[in-house]
Scaffold this active site. Structure first.
Site, PDB file in Angstrom:
ATOM      1  N   ARG A  22       0.120  -9.069  13.260  1.00 26.89           N
ATOM      2  CA  ARG A  22      -0.435  -8.002  12.404  1.00 26.89           C
ATOM      3  C   ARG A  22      -1.332  -8.586  11.323  1.00 26.89           C
ATOM      4  O   ARG A  22      -2.374  -8.019  11.001  1.00 26.89           O
ATOM      5  CB  ARG A  22       0.698  -7.189  11.770  1.00 26.89           C
ATOM      6  CG  ARG A  22       1.330  -6.229  12.778  1.00 26.89           C
ATOM      7  CD  ARG A  22       2.726  -5.843  12.383  1.00 26.89           C
ATOM      8  NE  ARG A  22       2.793  -5.088  11.142  1.00 26.89           N
ATOM      9  CZ  ARG A  22       3.895  -4.943  10.411  1.00 26.89           C
ATOM     10  NH1 ARG A  22       5.020  -5.525  10.799  1.00 26.89           N
ATOM     11  NH2 ARG A  22       3.874  -4.224   9.323  1.00 26.89           N
TER      12      ARG A  22
ATOM     13  N   ARG B 269      11.933  -0.789  11.092  1.00 24.02           N
ATOM     14  CA  ARG B 269      10.714  -0.758  11.900  1.00 24.02           C
ATOM     15  C   ARG B 269      10.682  -1.936  12.862  1.00 24.02           C
ATOM     16  O   ARG B 269      10.796  -3.082  12.437  1.00 24.02           O
ATOM     17  CB  ARG B 269       9.482  -0.795  10.990  1.00 24.02           C
ATOM     18  CG  ARG B 269       9.094   0.564  10.473  1.00 24.02           C
ATOM     19  CD  ARG B 269       7.972   0.489   9.487  1.00 24.02           C
ATOM     20  NE  ARG B 269       6.798  -0.252   9.939  1.00 24.02           N
ATOM     21  CZ  ARG B 269       5.666  -0.307   9.256  1.00 24.02           C
ATOM     22  NH1 ARG B 269       5.550   0.330   8.112  1.00 24.02           N
ATOM     23  NH2 ARG B 269       4.651  -1.001   9.720  1.00 24.02           N
TER      24      ARG B 269
ATOM     25  N   ARG C 122      -9.030   1.005   9.280  1.00 23.55           N
ATOM     26  CA  ARG C 122      -8.579  -0.342   9.612  1.00 23.55           C
ATOM     27  C   ARG C 122      -9.610  -1.102  10.439  1.00 23.55           C
ATOM     28  O   ARG C 122      -9.362  -2.252  10.803  1.00 23.55           O
ATOM     29  CB  ARG C 122      -7.293  -0.246  10.423  1.00 23.55           C
ATOM     30  CG  ARG C 122      -6.049  -0.706   9.686  1.00 23.55           C
ATOM     31  CD  ARG C 122      -4.890  -0.496  10.637  1.00 23.55           C
ATOM     32  NE  ARG C 122      -3.696  -1.189  10.270  1.00 23.55           N
ATOM     33  CZ  ARG C 122      -2.726  -0.672   9.519  1.00 23.55           C
ATOM     34  NH1 ARG C 122      -2.843   0.522   9.005  1.00 23.55           N
ATOM     35  NH2 ARG C 122      -1.633  -1.360   9.302  1.00 23.55           N
TER      36      ARG C 122
ATOM     37  N   ARG D 185      11.737  -6.308   4.378  1.00 24.37           N
ATOM     38  CA  ARG D 185      11.620  -4.872   4.619  1.00 24.37           C
ATOM     39  C   ARG D 185      12.277  -4.462   5.937  1.00 24.37           C
ATOM     40  O   ARG D 185      12.749  -3.328   6.063  1.00 24.37           O
ATOM     41  CB  ARG D 185      10.146  -4.461   4.617  1.00 24.37           C
ATOM     42  CG  ARG D 185       9.948  -2.969   4.713  1.00 24.37           C
ATOM     43  CD  ARG D 185       8.503  -2.562   4.510  1.00 24.37           C
ATOM     44  NE  ARG D 185       7.702  -2.757   5.704  1.00 24.37           N
ATOM     45  CZ  ARG D 185       6.390  -2.488   5.776  1.00 24.37           C
ATOM     46  NH1 ARG D 185       5.747  -2.057   4.710  1.00 24.37           N
ATOM     47  NH2 ARG D 185       5.734  -2.683   6.890  1.00 24.37           N
TER      48      ARG D 185
ATOM     49  N   LYS E 128       0.821  -1.219   0.000  1.00 25.72           N
ATOM     50  CA  LYS E 128       0.000   0.000   0.000  1.00 25.72           C
ATOM     51  C   LYS E 128       0.851   1.263   0.000  1.00 25.72           C
ATOM     52  O   LYS E 128       0.610   2.184  -0.764  1.00 25.72           O
ATOM     53  CB  LYS E 128      -0.912   0.049   1.246  1.00 25.72           C
ATOM     54  CG  LYS E 128      -1.859  -1.117   1.389  1.00 25.72           C
ATOM     55  CD  LYS E 128      -2.744  -0.957   2.618  1.00 25.72           C
ATOM     56  CE  LYS E 128      -2.007  -0.932   3.942  1.00 25.72           C
ATOM     57  NZ  LYS E 128      -1.522  -2.248   4.410  1.00 25.72           N
TER      58      LYS E 128
HETATM   59  P1  ADP Z   1       1.519  -1.861   7.543  1.00 24.76           P
HETATM   60  O1  ADP Z   1       0.903  -1.429   6.256  1.00 24.76           O
HETATM   61  O2  ADP Z   1       2.798  -2.554   7.382  1.00 24.76           O
HETATM   62  O3  ADP Z   1       0.556  -2.595   8.418  1.00 24.76           O
HETATM   63  P2  ADP Z   1       1.291   0.801   8.728  1.00 24.76           P
HETATM   64  O4  ADP Z   1       2.404   1.748   8.605  1.00 24.76           O
HETATM   65  O5  ADP Z   1       0.036   1.082   7.959  1.00 24.76           O
HETATM   66  O6  ADP Z   1       1.925  -0.584   8.365  1.00 24.76           O
HETATM   67  O7  ADP Z   1       0.860   0.666  10.267  1.00 24.76           O
HETATM   68  C1  ADP Z   1       1.782   0.347  11.288  1.00 24.76           C
HETATM   69  C2  ADP Z   1       1.073   0.199  12.628  1.00 24.76           C
HETATM   70  O8  ADP Z   1       0.463   1.469  12.987  1.00 24.76           O
HETATM   71  C3  ADP Z   1      -0.098  -0.785  12.677  1.00 24.76           C
HETATM   72  O9  ADP Z   1       0.336  -2.107  12.912  1.00 24.76           O
HETATM   73  C4  ADP Z   1      -0.927  -0.206  13.825  1.00 24.76           C
HETATM   74  O10 ADP Z   1      -0.380  -0.531  15.079  1.00 24.76           O
HETATM   75  C5  ADP Z   1      -0.778   1.275  13.642  1.00 24.76           C
HETATM   76  N1  ADP Z   1      -1.851   1.849  12.773  1.00 24.76           N
HETATM   77  C6  ADP Z   1      -1.672   2.451  11.566  1.00 24.76           C
HETATM   78  N2  ADP Z   1      -2.843   2.868  11.049  1.00 24.76           N
HETATM   79  C7  ADP Z   1      -3.790   2.499  11.954  1.00 24.76           C
HETATM   80  C8  ADP Z   1      -5.218   2.606  11.994  1.00 24.76           C
HETATM   81  N3  ADP Z   1      -5.893   3.170  10.984  1.00 24.76           N
HETATM   82  N4  ADP Z   1      -5.868   2.123  13.069  1.00 24.76           N
HETATM   83  C9  ADP Z   1      -5.218   1.556  14.084  1.00 24.76           C
HETATM   84  N5  ADP Z   1      -3.879   1.391  14.111  1.00 24.76           N
HETATM   85  C10 ADP Z   1      -3.171   1.861  13.058  1.00 24.76           C
END
Ligand code: ADP
Length: 191
Positions: free
Chosen positions: A146, A134, A89, A128, A14
């Site tokens: 996750r 990260r 999410r 990654r 994404k």
């Molecule tokens: P990825 O696409 O690898 O899951 P992100 O950068 O989108 O990574 O998100 C990393 C972390 O940030 C998630 O695992 C969560 O803990 C938190 N997070 C990000 N966006 C949201 C959201 N919309 N709602 C709840 N937690 C979020």
């Protein structure tokens, strides 16, 4: 203004695709993951609290990300629309986003969903970890969590959006350029 969700499990690409799509179609890229990591990097109180949740691979509370998004969508000029990455999410976040947009005479126009199988996701996230630094990419147990959280809490958004005719699945396996072409073909019909 067009409002596009880019959707899919962790590691589905994404973020990578959003940066390119935002540039090509003049969209404002809104990534809640990036916003949360910026809070952590800045050492804010919010960042400190959220960091513990994120490092376990859990979701941060809905209100936190809803407020972050609400703070970004007003007063945007010179953009053709928004590209929401990693938000919503949960179904509750989706309902909140719809309301936010409806209140501004907008709506969700499409949910582009990157399909990638489980083993490929794990492979990509482990690879990654080397580059991203990260903490949530480093630990295989956190990666599995996750993906589980995605299946349980995030995937139900697909049905919600499918019922509204917004769901557009895209094959997320292949070269970055090929996937970008697949997504671009769909976005060019929306903007
Ligand atoms: P990825 O696409 O690898 O899951 P992100 O950068 O989108 O990574 O998100 C990393 C972390 O940030 C998630 O695992 C969560 O803990 C938190 N997070 C990000 N966006 C949201 C959201 N919309 N709602 C709840 N937690 C979020």
């Amino acid at each position: 203004m067009v409002n596009i969700l880019i959707f899919g499990p962790p590691g589905s690409g994404k973020g990578t695709q959003s940066v390119r799509l935002a540039e090509k179609f003049n969209l404002l890229h809104l990534s809640t993951g990036d916003m949360l990591r910026a809070e952590i990097a800045a050492g804010t109180e919010l960042g400190k609290k959220m960091s513990a949740i994120m490092s376990k691979g859990e979701l941060v509370p809905d209100e936190v990300v809803i407020e972050m998004i609400a703070a970004k969508i007003d007063g945007v000029k010179d953009k053709s629309g928004f590209l929401f990455d990693g938000f919503p999410r949960t179904v509750a976040q989706t309902v909140a986003l719809e309301k936010m947009l409806n209140d501004r005479n907008m709506k969700i126009n499409s949910m582009l969903t990157l399909d990638v199988d489980h083993d490929e996701l794990v492979k990509r996230l482990i690879a990654r970890a080397e580059l991203s630094g990260r903490p949530d990419d480093k630990d295989p147990a956190v990666i599995e969590n996750r993906i589980d959280v995605y299946r349980e809490k995030t995937e139900p958004i697909i049905d919600f959006c499918r019922q509204k005719g917004l769901y557009q699945p895209v094959n997320g396996v292949g070269s970055i350029d090929d996937i970008f072409d697949r997504l671009s073909a769909l976005v060019s019909e929306l903007v």
